[in-house]
Motif scaffolding. Sequence first.
Motif, PDB file in Angstrom:
ATOM      1  N   ALA A  70      41.944  35.488  43.730  1.00  0.00           N
ATOM      2  CA  ALA A  70      40.900  36.124  42.925  1.00  0.00           C
ATOM      3  C   ALA A  70      40.264  35.026  42.084  1.00  0.00           C
ATOM      4  N   TYR A  71      38.950  34.912  42.157  1.00  0.00           N
ATOM      5  CA  TYR A  71      38.272  33.795  41.520  1.00  0.00           C
ATOM      6  C   TYR A  71      37.268  34.254  40.468  1.00  0.00           C
ATOM      7  N   HIS A  72      36.745  33.302  39.745  1.00  0.00           N
ATOM      8  CA  HIS A  72      35.996  33.489  38.508  1.00  0.00           C
ATOM      9  C   HIS A  72      34.896  34.546  38.541  1.00  0.00           C
ATOM     10  N   GLY A  73      34.093  34.620  39.563  1.00  0.00           N
ATOM     11  CA  GLY A  73      32.943  35.511  39.562  1.00  0.00           C
ATOM     12  C   GLY A  73      33.254  36.955  39.919  1.00  0.00           C
ATOM     13  N   TRP A  74      34.501  37.239  40.288  1.00  0.00           N
ATOM     14  CA  TRP A  74      34.830  38.599  40.735  1.00  0.00           C
ATOM     15  C   TRP A  74      36.309  38.937  40.575  1.00  0.00           C
ATOM     16  N   ARG A  75      37.022  38.168  39.789  1.00  0.00           N
ATOM     17  CA  ARG A  75      38.467  38.377  39.605  1.00  0.00           C
ATOM     18  C   ARG A  75      38.780  39.793  39.130  1.00  0.00           C
ATOM     19  N   ASP A  76      37.892  40.350  38.314  1.00  0.00           N
ATOM     20  CA  ASP A  76      38.100  41.686  37.772  1.00  0.00           C
ATOM     21  C   ASP A  76      38.121  42.768  38.849  1.00  0.00           C
ATOM     22  N   LEU A  79      41.591  43.140  40.525  1.00  0.00           N
ATOM     23  CA  LEU A  79      42.540  43.443  39.456  1.00  0.00           C
ATOM     24  C   LEU A  79      42.398  44.890  38.989  1.00  0.00           C
ATOM     25  N   ASN A  80      41.172  45.390  38.962  1.00  0.00           N
ATOM     26  CA  ASN A  80      40.943  46.780  38.537  1.00  0.00           C
ATOM     27  C   ASN A  80      41.347  47.806  39.581  1.00  0.00           C
ATOM     28  N   PRO A 152      49.809  46.275  29.515  1.00  0.00           N
ATOM     29  CA  PRO A 152      50.257  47.579  30.026  1.00  0.00           C
ATOM     30  C   PRO A 152      49.132  48.404  30.663  1.00  0.00           C
ATOM     31  N   SER A 153      47.877  48.022  30.431  1.00  0.00           N
ATOM     32  CA  SER A 153      46.770  48.783  31.011  1.00  0.00           C
ATOM     33  C   SER A 153      46.426  48.321  32.428  1.00  0.00           C
ATOM     34  N   GLY A 154      46.990  47.208  32.862  1.00  0.00           N
ATOM     35  CA  GLY A 154      46.700  46.685  34.189  1.00  0.00           C
ATOM     36  C   GLY A 154      47.738  47.098  35.207  1.00  0.00           C
ATOM     37  N   PRO A 155      47.573  46.635  36.433  1.00  0.00           N
ATOM     38  CA  PRO A 155      48.557  46.958  37.471  1.00  0.00           C
ATOM     39  C   PRO A 155      49.877  46.230  37.208  1.00  0.00           C
ATOM     40  N   PRO A 156      50.971  46.711  37.785  1.00  0.00           N
ATOM     41  CA  PRO A 156      52.230  45.975  37.654  1.00  0.00           C
ATOM     42  C   PRO A 156      52.077  44.574  38.252  1.00  0.00           C
ATOM     43  N   VAL A 157      52.693  43.606  37.600  1.00  0.00           N
ATOM     44  CA  VAL A 157      52.654  42.221  38.057  1.00  0.00           C
ATOM     45  C   VAL A 157      54.090  41.749  38.249  1.00  0.00           C
TER      46      VAL A 157
END
Length: 177
Positions: A70-76, A79-80, A152-157
């Motif tokens: 996942a890279y800078h221009g679209w990492r979100d 992840l979302n 805690p709001s993101g996916p499990p890592v």
Amino acid sequence: MNAPSRILVYGVYGAGKSTCAARLARRLDLPWYPVDDQLWQPGWVEVPVAEQRRRIEAICRRDRWILDGAYHGWRDVPLNRADLVVGLDYPRWCSFWRLLRRTLRRLSTREEICNGNRESWGSVLSRDSVLVWHVAAFGRARRRMRVWQADPSGPPVLLFRSPAALDRWLADLPGRR
């Protein structure tokens, strides 16, 4: 944990993201979309970031996928949508050694990387070398994974500190053997 169906594999250059993604795809019978195929055109021409983002969004709208970066221009975007982030948080010496070994192998075999692209001595010895990228990006990638894990709001890592720890986890996963 139920078997995840949307997985982001993340780590520094050379950690083994693509190898891990391929193993997960086989094990969980999920489609894997190699990120390099989305980012590079023949001749190492970078796809414009807006187009990269559009391509990644199209993949991440699907119900089942694995991405190996996942890279800078679209990492979100991944992840979302991810059910799980697999973080390859290996020591610098481990990932750099893997990267160096892989680079030397690719140079000697002329192995195709993506879309007809291959590594060359010119690319390896340049300021844009993947070896230089590793050194520059290592700390940022490691910090990023740890921030994601603490959120805690993101996916499990799941952070793996060694290839052996990853191998043990993969061996215990349900799915095809």
